[in-house]
Design an enzyme around this catalytic site. Structure first.
Site, PDB file in Angstrom:
ATOM      1  N   SER A  68       0.827  -1.208   0.000  1.00  0.00           N
ATOM      2  CA  SER A  68       0.000   0.000   0.000  1.00  0.00           C
ATOM      3  C   SER A  68       0.858   1.252   0.000  1.00  0.00           C
ATOM      4  CB  SER A  68      -0.956  -0.004   1.182  1.00  0.00           C
ATOM      5  OG  SER A  68      -0.359  -0.529   2.318  1.00  0.00           O
ATOM      6  N   HIS A  81      -2.242  -2.828  -6.641  1.00  0.00           N
ATOM      7  CA  HIS A  81      -2.823  -2.511  -5.332  1.00  0.00           C
ATOM      8  C   HIS A  81      -4.333  -2.711  -5.355  1.00  0.00           C
ATOM      9  CE1 HIS A  81      -3.464   0.720  -2.005  1.00  0.00           C
ATOM     10  NE2 HIS A  81      -3.434  -0.485  -1.498  1.00  0.00           N
TER      11      HIS A  81
HETATM   12  N1  3HC Z   1     -17.566 -11.188  -0.251  1.00  0.00           N
HETATM   13  C1  3HC Z   1     -18.797 -11.196  -0.801  1.00  0.00           C
HETATM   14  N2  3HC Z   1     -19.731 -10.273  -0.524  1.00  0.00           N
HETATM   15  C2  3HC Z   1     -19.411  -9.290   0.358  1.00  0.00           C
HETATM   16  C3  3HC Z   1     -18.143  -9.220   0.985  1.00  0.00           C
HETATM   17  C4  3HC Z   1     -17.188 -10.222   0.636  1.00  0.00           C
HETATM   18  N3  3HC Z   1     -15.951 -10.252   1.144  1.00  0.00           N
HETATM   19  N4  3HC Z   1     -18.113  -8.126   1.795  1.00  0.00           N
HETATM   20  C5  3HC Z   1     -19.303  -7.526   1.685  1.00  0.00           C
HETATM   21  N5  3HC Z   1     -20.090  -8.232   0.827  1.00  0.00           N
HETATM   22  C6  3HC Z   1     -21.439  -7.890   0.366  1.00  0.00           C
HETATM   23  C7  3HC Z   1     -22.499  -8.082   1.432  1.00  0.00           C
HETATM   24  O1  3HC Z   1     -22.974  -9.393   1.446  1.00  0.00           O
HETATM   25  C8  3HC Z   1     -23.576  -7.098   0.989  1.00  0.00           C
HETATM   26  O2  3HC Z   1     -24.327  -7.604  -0.080  1.00  0.00           O
HETATM   27  P1  3HC Z   1     -25.881  -7.146  -0.294  1.00  0.00           P
HETATM   28  O3  3HC Z   1     -25.873  -5.659  -0.406  1.00  0.00           O
HETATM   29  O4  3HC Z   1     -26.267  -7.816  -1.563  1.00  0.00           O
HETATM   30  O5  3HC Z   1     -26.571  -7.649   0.920  1.00  0.00           O
HETATM   31  C9  3HC Z   1     -22.769  -5.958   0.400  1.00  0.00           C
HETATM   32  O6  3HC Z   1     -21.459  -6.490   0.078  1.00  0.00           O
HETATM   33  C10 3HC Z   1     -22.641  -4.847   1.378  1.00  0.00           C
HETATM   34  O7  3HC Z   1     -22.140  -5.367   2.614  1.00  0.00           O
HETATM   35  P2  3HC Z   1     -22.792  -5.133   4.050  1.00  0.00           P
HETATM   36  O8  3HC Z   1     -24.279  -5.074   3.956  1.00  0.00           O
HETATM   37  O9  3HC Z   1     -22.171  -6.116   4.992  1.00  0.00           O
HETATM   38  O10 3HC Z   1     -22.245  -3.761   4.563  1.00  0.00           O
HETATM   39  P3  3HC Z   1     -22.055  -2.404   3.809  1.00  0.00           P
HETATM   40  O11 3HC Z   1     -23.239  -2.043   2.996  1.00  0.00           O
HETATM   41  O12 3HC Z   1     -21.566  -1.462   4.862  1.00  0.00           O
HETATM   42  O13 3HC Z   1     -20.854  -2.671   2.790  1.00  0.00           O
HETATM   43  C11 3HC Z   1     -18.549  -2.470   2.445  1.00  0.00           C
HETATM   44  C12 3HC Z   1     -19.628  -3.153   3.238  1.00  0.00           C
HETATM   45  C13 3HC Z   1     -18.600  -2.935   0.988  1.00  0.00           C
HETATM   46  C14 3HC Z   1     -17.220  -2.904   3.071  1.00  0.00           C
HETATM   47  C15 3HC Z   1     -18.777  -0.917   2.510  1.00  0.00           C
HETATM   48  O14 3HC Z   1     -18.943  -0.514   3.838  1.00  0.00           O
HETATM   49  C16 3HC Z   1     -17.647  -0.118   1.927  1.00  0.00           C
HETATM   50  O15 3HC Z   1     -17.550   0.045   0.709  1.00  0.00           O
HETATM   51  N6  3HC Z   1     -16.748   0.396   2.803  1.00  0.00           N
HETATM   52  C17 3HC Z   1     -15.567   1.145   2.367  1.00  0.00           C
HETATM   53  C18 3HC Z   1     -14.509   0.170   1.927  1.00  0.00           C
HETATM   54  C19 3HC Z   1     -13.265   0.878   1.492  1.00  0.00           C
HETATM   55  O16 3HC Z   1     -13.135   2.088   1.466  1.00  0.00           O
HETATM   56  N7  3HC Z   1     -12.257   0.069   1.133  1.00  0.00           N
HETATM   57  C20 3HC Z   1     -10.966   0.571   0.738  1.00  0.00           C
HETATM   58  C21 3HC Z   1     -10.086   0.622   1.926  1.00  0.00           C
HETATM   59  S1  3HC Z   1      -8.502   1.252   1.556  1.00  0.00           S
HETATM   60  C22 3HC Z   1      -7.652  -0.074   1.032  1.00  0.00           C
HETATM   61  O17 3HC Z   1      -8.117  -1.186   0.981  1.00  0.00           O
HETATM   62  C23 3HC Z   1      -6.237   0.218   0.653  1.00  0.00           C
HETATM   63  C24 3HC Z   1      -5.251  -0.309   1.640  1.00  0.00           C
HETATM   64  O18 3HC Z   1      -3.958  -0.138   1.120  1.00  0.00           O
HETATM   65  C25 3HC Z   1      -5.307   0.323   3.001  1.00  0.00           C
END
Ligand code: 3HC
Length: 281
Positions: free
Chosen positions: A118, A139
């Site tokens: 990252s 990434h």
């Molecule tokens: N596999 C399959 N499905 C998944 C999953 C996975 N690993 N994780 C989540 N889902 C699905 C859920 O089942 C749900 O499906 P549905 O809408 O059909 O019911 C959907 O995704 C949404 O999940 P949730 O209902 O549990 O919860 P949210 O609506 O809050 O979504 C999230 C979860 C997608 C993680 C959302 O909160 C989000 O987009 N958060 C921000 C994530 C982000 O910014 N990531 C980048 C981080 S920075 C990075 O990674 C870089 C590093 O270098 C630091």
């Protein structure tokens, strides 16, 4: 574009997601980690994720068929025949440098090796090998099966052919590919981490409660998670380590990590993975 063998190093949350998406793309995949416990956790996580996606009709074949395409191993030599590898081990320079030197010895001369780092310099990682032209940054974002971005980074010596191949592999994995320069934090973390860091400064100052800071950004800017919630999700230790790289390598005091963020890491409050971060899980 074909990948005969897709190797993934590290079965943590990024590595297991990358292996899953590789298998979903139809690539025979080998997931390596040093510990069987990590591999067992990865198996469960991948199976649960595939099950969710299958139930929603989002897979082109059964979850079991996709899962069957992944081999799990604690032996690095099982990656010997892979022609495309993503390293997603812990965000530690020495660990990555050692792995790249080992992979350079092990893999065929024309294999491409990428890193999911990252923030660490791709050029410096590539310098640990004798194939700097075949090394690139790849990434992925957490959670990998859901987030559709891959940030591609060229090291100084990455060839056009290698970079085009990394783009094609990313697109075959269903991802949108952007190109960022090999500079600290690349594009996503250069912008995201100072925001998360500012969230900790604001919390420390008592600007608003943790919940209200998160609600402000969720409802005020339509972010899916507020900065503190996201820090817990990504891992506060990971956020601190990226902030330290930004501070050290860009040399600007505006990137100094919040002392509160550092305190959380000292306390072992790393976020969801440790059961406690800004919030308690
Ligand atoms: N596999 C399959 N499905 C998944 C999953 C996975 N690993 N994780 C989540 N889902 C699905 C859920 O089942 C749900 O499906 P549905 O809408 O059909 O019911 C959907 O995704 C949404 O999940 P949730 O209902 O549990 O919860 P949210 O609506 O809050 O979504 C999230 C979860 C997608 C993680 C959302 O909160 C989000 O987009 N958060 C921000 C994530 C982000 O910014 N990531 C980048 C981080 S920075 C990075 O990674 C870089 C590093 O270098 C630091």
């Amino acid at each position: 574009m074909r990948v005969k063998g897709f190797g993934v190093i590290g079965a943590g949350s990024m590595g297991n997601g990358i292996a899953q998406v590789s298998a979903q793309a139809g690539f025979p995949t080998v997931l390596f980690d040093i510990g069987t416990a990590q591999l067992d956790r990865a198996k469960t996580t991948i199976q649960k994720s595939l099950q969710k996606l299958e139930e929603k009709g989002k897979l082109k074949e059964t979850g079991a068929a996709i899962f069957g395409r992944i081999a799990f191993t604690t032996s690095l030599t099982d990656l010997k025949t892979c022609d495309f590898v993503v390293e997603a081990a812990s965000e530690n320079r020495e660990v990555k440098f050692k792995l790249f030197a080992q992979l350079d010895e092990l893999l065929a001369k024309d294999a491409v090796i990428t890193t999911n780092t990252s923030s660490i310099s791709i050029t410096e990682i590539a310098g640990k090998t004798k194939r700097a032209d075949k090394i690139a940054g790849m990434h992925f974002m957490n959670p990998v099966p859901i987030m559709t971005l891959v940030e591609g980074i060229r090291g100084l010596a990455t060839s056009d052919a290698t970079f085009a191949h990394v783009r094609a592999v990313s697109e075959a994995m269903g991802k949108t590919f952007i190109e960022a320069k090999d500079a600290p934090g690349f594009a996503v973390n250069r912008i995201l981490m100072p925001m998360i860091n500012e969230g900790f400064f604001a919390l420390n100052e008592g600007l608003a409660s943790a919940k209200d800071i998160d609600t402000a950004l969720k409802l005020g800017c339509n972010f899916p998670m507020g900065p503190l919630e996201l820090a817990d999700f990504v891992g506060i230790d990971v956020c601190l380590s990226v902030c330290e790289v930004l501070h050290r390598d860009l040399g600007d005091p505006k990137y100094r990590p919040s002392p509160l963020m550092r305190k959380y890491v000292e306390a072992g409050w790393l976020g969801r993975k440790s059961g406690r971060g800004v919030y308690v899980y």
